[in-house]
Design an enzyme around this catalytic site. Structure first.
Site, PDB file in Angstrom:
ATOM      1  N   ASP A  41      -0.558   2.580  -5.477  1.00 25.32           N
ATOM      2  CA  ASP A  41      -0.495   1.132  -5.678  1.00 25.32           C
ATOM      3  C   ASP A  41      -1.751   0.625  -6.376  1.00 25.32           C
ATOM      4  OD1 ASP A  41      -2.321  -0.331  -3.252  1.00 25.32           O
ATOM      5  OD2 ASP A  41      -1.747   1.767  -2.926  1.00 25.32           O
TER       6      ASP A  41
ATOM      7  N   ASN B  22      -8.691   3.428  -2.241  1.00 25.95           N
ATOM      8  CA  ASN B  22      -9.269   4.366  -1.281  1.00 25.95           C
ATOM      9  C   ASN B  22      -8.652   5.760  -1.315  1.00 25.95           C
ATOM     10  OD1 ASN B  22     -11.201   2.613  -0.277  1.00 25.95           O
ATOM     11  ND2 ASN B  22      -9.845   1.767   1.278  1.00 25.95           N
TER      12      ASN B  22
ATOM     13  N   ASN C 246      -6.915   6.454   3.322  1.00 22.37           N
ATOM     14  CA  ASN C 246      -8.308   6.754   2.990  1.00 22.37           C
ATOM     15  C   ASN C 246      -8.707   8.207   3.230  1.00 22.37           C
ATOM     16  OD1 ASN C 246      -8.270   6.633   5.756  1.00 22.37           O
ATOM     17  ND2 ASN C 246      -9.986   5.221   5.962  1.00 22.37           N
TER      18      ASN C 246
ATOM     19  N   HIS D  77       0.809  -1.208   0.000  1.00 17.94           N
ATOM     20  CA  HIS D  77       0.000   0.000   0.000  1.00 17.94           C
ATOM     21  C   HIS D  77       0.848   1.265   0.000  1.00 17.94           C
ATOM     22  CE1 HIS D  77      -4.144   0.746  -0.262  1.00 17.94           C
ATOM     23  NE2 HIS D  77      -4.454   0.980   0.999  1.00 17.94           N
TER      24      HIS D  77
END
Length: 225
Positions: free
Chosen positions: A112, A133, A87, A40
């Site tokens: 990513d 997100n 997020n 991530h």
């Protein structure tokens, strides 16, 4: 003592270039040691590579982020790592865009993508969030999706029943690291072309399929993803 003196005299000092910021390059990820080198955080890792190439330290705290200023493709750029967790990346991005009065088209996002194999790149000038997100929050808070982004393939889940959040928070294997190093070099090249206004050229040159290995999942702490 003398060694310290010579180090100060001859060390390379990089001052922020004069003039206003013309372009923002944002790498997306999660802050903190627990998330270093995870899938991530591919956007953070790619941004670090760009920063090294243009001799910029991403260490100023501003816009709910770690930032650094430098020159890429002849333009003054702001490199930014949101410290808001993935997020809520849009909070930092909107603040930076507003401060410099830049349109969203002058934002490049490095992020990513689990839908791409490790080592693949997909460059687009606009589009949906694709379930990512960070992109989702940026699009929601800016109200626009017409900004360039470089998606960096980090590999899909090892099996259908694997937990997605745990998967994106696993670390890259040593073999994957060897694949990603030259990929981050290509991200830097793509960023140069995009900042200079040639996104079509960047897409034609750097969009590629990956051939990365499929590593076993690893346990890793999770928070906001």
């Amino acid at each position: 003592m003398l060694d310290d003196l010579f180090a100060k005299l001859f060390s390379k000092k990089t001052a922020a270039p004069a003039g206003p910021v013309e372009f923002i390059i944002a790498g997306l990820g999660n802050p903190g040691a627990d998330y270093e080198y995870t899938r991530h955080n591919a956007g953070f890792l790619a941004l670090d590579h760009i920063a090294e190439k243009i001799d910029v330290k991403i260490n100023r705290v501003k816009f709910k982020s770690y930032t650094g200023e430098g020159v890429l493709a002849g333009k003054k750029v702001l490199l930014i790592k949101p410290a808001t967790y993935m997020n809520k990346s849009g909070e930092a991005i909107v603040e930076a865009l507003g401060f410099y009065k830049l349109p969203v088209q002058n934002l490049l996002v490095l992020v990513d993508d689990i839908a791409l194999p490790t080592g693949a790149l997909r460059i687009r000038g606009a589009g949906s969030d694709g379930g990512q997100n960070g992109l989702k929050n940026i699009i929601y808070l800016t109200g626009e999706d017409a900004f360039p982004r470089v998606r960096i393939g980090v590999g899909s889940k090892p099996h259908q029943d694997a937990d997605l959040r745990n998967w994106v928070l696993t670390r890259f294997s040593e073999e994957e690291g060897k694949i990603l190093e030259p990929i981050f070099e290509q991200v830097t090249g793509a960023a140069e072309m995009i900042v200079s206004g040639d996104i079509e050229g960047a897409m034609n040159r750097y969009n590629k399929r990956g051939v990365g290995p499929k590593p076993a999942a690893q346990p890793n702490p999770s928070k906001d993803s």
